[in-house]
Design an enzyme around this catalytic site. Structure first.
Site, PDB file in Angstrom:
ATOM      1  N   SER B 176       0.822  -1.205   0.000  1.00  0.00           N
ATOM      2  CA  SER B 176       0.000   0.000   0.000  1.00  0.00           C
ATOM      3  C   SER B 176       0.863   1.266   0.000  1.00  0.00           C
ATOM      4  CB  SER B 176      -0.959  -0.064   1.197  1.00  0.00           C
ATOM      5  OG  SER B 176      -2.063   0.767   1.009  1.00  0.00           O
ATOM      6  N   TYR B 177       0.754   2.125   1.015  1.00  0.00           N
ATOM      7  CA  TYR B 177       1.572   3.334   1.009  1.00  0.00           C
ATOM      8  C   TYR B 177       3.061   3.006   1.177  1.00  0.00           C
ATOM      9  CZ  TYR B 177       2.913   8.184   1.245  1.00  0.00           C
ATOM     10  OH  TYR B 177       3.482   9.395   0.946  1.00  0.00           O
ATOM     11  N   ASP B 397      -8.478  -6.193  -5.020  1.00  0.00           N
ATOM     12  CA  ASP B 397      -8.344  -4.924  -4.291  1.00  0.00           C
ATOM     13  C   ASP B 397      -8.699  -3.776  -5.225  1.00  0.00           C
ATOM     14  OD1 ASP B 397      -7.557  -2.867  -2.562  1.00  0.00           O
ATOM     15  OD2 ASP B 397      -5.508  -2.893  -3.340  1.00  0.00           O
ATOM     16  N   HIS B 454      -6.341  -6.744  -0.916  1.00  0.00           N
ATOM     17  CA  HIS B 454      -5.211  -5.840  -0.646  1.00  0.00           C
ATOM     18  C   HIS B 454      -4.196  -6.536   0.267  1.00  0.00           C
ATOM     19  CE1 HIS B 454      -3.769  -1.622  -0.493  1.00  0.00           C
ATOM     20  NE2 HIS B 454      -3.556  -1.769   0.801  1.00  0.00           N
TER      21      HIS B 454
END
Lengths: 481, 481
Positions: B176-177, B397, B454
């Protein structure tokens, strides 16, 4: 489209039928199916001749509603294929009262559609499932018109066998290539002005318009990770899949299409490794892929001039004998091949040594030009005739993807100037999203079933049941509270 | 990008670290976690100060490999968020040795990544999970550069605690980030020339390029049935989602974007009813949506000037107390809030009364302009530096959809003039398609995990494990035989 001389034949048959009115046919009663548990409802199965001169007969399996059948509607179910069995697929792997389990037993289906309706499974056209034509020249002339006419004759004679159902609220439903069968039969009923109380149709993952549906396959593959940006770009810019299909069958190949086919074939052939009807799920490893239906092969770009590539795909035997859901079609075919099952169903194998879920002779011989004629305008005619129309999609099917169907129904609604009466929105079951839906003019419903395959009840039985129930009751799909 | 003065600080710290070499820190040893079963491997947890003057420390949880840890690589895991906990998400719901179960027990994870590597979970930046900064002004200046520098200082001091690992093959991974954190930390390590044996990075469903990733959200919603053709058309033609995001945060709203936001908001708000991180799955009904991570909110168009619409979504309590997989994050948060668990982990709550999976203060204060800077070129630098790079995506996701990531990696490979060494193709596990993959220059791998969310190991643990194993061993993903 409609033949006046032929209407006379229908009217005569109707008159004959009325004279034949009698109670339910004892000979067709199914006393018990091998392996079934005790049930309270009646089952019937047998043949209805649709062409006496040419020995052509359609097989049916009829299950009355589990409670109060007299108060419940009658629903006709037609599988597509082409040439696939409504009994083997629709009844025994999808929404019938019993589902097969490794071919040795059947179990009660808690989401059987006969909880809310009387369901009539018909093998159509002749050649599908247990239906047959002794005159083999039939297979050289079979097309959408013949299929619809035979189905109408079937219904007239079936209603004569089951007169209580003649004026019952009546719905025609089906899947896949039944996107041709269902609207065309409904149109014929409306135009023939026969005495059926037809109220609506529902079709699922239906072939409605070859171009839109087939090009949606590319779109679906790409957006679900099955092909790369590169293959998608080649397909959409150089020669799309519907054009490749048309060139393939016309025999005239353009350079662009040959180049595109060659370039994309490597990636598209990878689709042989997944269940194209259920891309999120497992593939049944012990089931011969060659039995997959015609529609998939037709829409599969990997087969374009490149069928030899399939020899690279190893057929792997299921390492265990445990029941696996993804093999339900195999189990259904095994069950319906049992002699005791065929006897209990009054079914016969005519002109074939084995029962097959889908008939390759039909798939090879069916009039190809009919496949290319869109049926969206036929649905438009039905809407204008006042019928209720539901078109829905299992969203995990790449063979007739929801993206094409959604676009076609939205386009049809615009053409008919139907206003959106329910904007695109999720419908809810058990506090989860069952899918998305849009309603036009309070008459045409488009819906998806989230997580469902081409055969939605096999993979999302509860969501499929709730959608079916809403359809026959003419009620909206459940919303968020 | 790189600050020479600051390099001196790092070099000094390295020198200090070398002097501090000693055996594994007994004080950080985790003897046993409440509810855990007997295991053969060692666990450690505790704090490493990263700014002595400002009382800032990062929390880590380190699990040695289950067998022969000395022969296995070291893998750093960083969750994204922003501000989400690597321990609560990565370790206890994804790929750690124990998974939580209703917060009352933990069970062994048969697909734990510590079967093939020593895994170091770090809560980064300060404010995430059990990490903290006593000086609250830190939160007003935290940005990608600060995060990377703190992580580097952490690593230097951690290696000083665990000197055996200093020269071990080392990989940095995250989700993710962490598409920002991981490449930036790796870049800093390479440029700092510190004595780490960094061999490669792997990021999953990573935020790499706000525009491409955010616009892929629209594409994903549309092609997965979540929004209509109409909403998609408005978004792509009038004002796409990345432009709406930028206008929203700049405070300058164009008429086009306001019109688009208004028109699409109705459909996009329906995404509050599904688990955007796992569109095929169920939503955890008893879990407060407000705890969902920042990244999802940021990428969710429904929140654009229309946050009030969320009040229409009813929070429904889970009707049963049975364990449900979709609530694994909730169970993890419950477990890590237990005082006995915190004591066993040597974790403290500093400046907060509860442990939270994601820290809203970080999400609110983190430097927004950093979010908008693509990290693809940073990955390009790493490739040119000889590191092995794997970028992969759970294909269910919608928050950072594979379609954007696939496009970005393909574009990067073209920019770097890397040839495709494995064309886009399925990879196979247990005779089923595990996902699709493409390899560039035998160095950069893109892959999807079919059916995964995700947090891929939470929904496809075996496929995720096999992909992770291939990554650390530098071997290709398994192919069809």
């Amino acid at each position: 489209m409609f033949d006046r001389a032929w209407m006379l034949i229908i009217m005569t048959t109707v008159a004959t039928s009325v004279l034949m009115v009698r109670s339910f046919p004892e000979a067709d009663k199914v006393k018990s199916l091998p392996g079934q548990s005790d049930v309270s409802f009646q089952q019937f199965a047998g043949y209805v001749a649709v062409d006496d001169n040419n020995n052509r007969a359609l097989f049916y399996y009829f299950v009355e509603a589990q409670t109060n059948p007299a108060s419940k509607p009658l629903v006709l179910w037609l599988n597509g294929g082409l040439g696939c069995s409504s009994v083997g697929v629709g009844a025994f792997t999808e929404h019938g009262p019993f589902l097969t389990n490794q071919g040795q037993a059947i179990v009660q289906n808690q989401y059987s559609w006969n909880k809310v309706a009387n369901i009539l499974y018909v093998e159509s056209p002749a050649g599908a499932g247990f239906s047959y034509s002794l005159n083999l020249s039939f297979y050289k002339t079979v097309n959408d018109k013949v299929t619809a006419r035979d189905s109408l004759v079937f219904l007239q004679r079936w209603f004569a066998k089951f007169p209580e159902y003649t004026n019952r609220d009546f719905y025609i439903t089906g899947e896949s290539y039944a996107g041709h069968y269902v609207p065309q039969l409904a149109e014929l009923i409306v135009k023939s002005k026969v005495n059926f109380n037809l109220r609506g149709i529902a079709v699922r993952n239906p072939l409605l318009d070859l171009d839109t549906d087939m090009n949606a396959v590319d779109e679906y593959y790409w957006s679900h990770g099955i092909i790369s940006d590169y293959a998608y770009k080649i397909s959409t810019s150089l020669c799309n899949s519907s054009r490749r299909y048309r060139e393939n069958f016309s025999g005239h190949h353009s350079t662009d299409c040959l180049v595109a086919a060659q370039k994309v074939s490597e990636e598209y052939s990878s689709t042989l490794l997944i269940d194209k009807y259920y891309v999120i799920g497992d593939r049944c490893l012990s089931y011969n892929l060659s039995q997959a239906s015609f529609l998939s092969e037709m829409l599969n770009l990997g087969t374009f001039r490149l069928r030899k590539s399939s020899h690279n795909v190893q057929q792997i035997e299921d390492p265990t004998d445990q029941p696996i859901d993804e093999c339900n079609l195999k189990y259904s075919e095994m069950y319906l091949n049992r002699k005791d099952v065929q006897k209990a169903l009054h079914a016969r194998l005519v002109g074939t040594t084995d029962y097959r879920l889908c008939n390759k002779i039909l798939q090879t011989n069916y009039e190809r030009s009919d496949i290319e004629i869109p049926t969206t305008d036929v649905i438009g005619f039905l809407v204008k005739s006042g019928l209720r129309v539901t078109v829905y999609s299992g969203d995990q099917d790449s063979v007739v993807p929801f993206m094409g169907t959604r676009r076609l129904i939205d386009g049809l609604a615009k053409k008919l100037a139907l206003k959106t009466t329910l904007p695109y929105t999720p419908w809810i079951l058990d506090n989860q999203v069952g899918g998305w839906t849009q309603v036009y003019g309070n008459q045409v419903t488009y819906a998806t079933i989230r997580g469902a395959s081409h055969e939605t009840p096999a993979t999302q039985p509860r969501r499929s049941f709730v959608l079916f129930n809403a359809f026959v009751e003419g009620k909206p799909l459940p919303k968020a509270s």
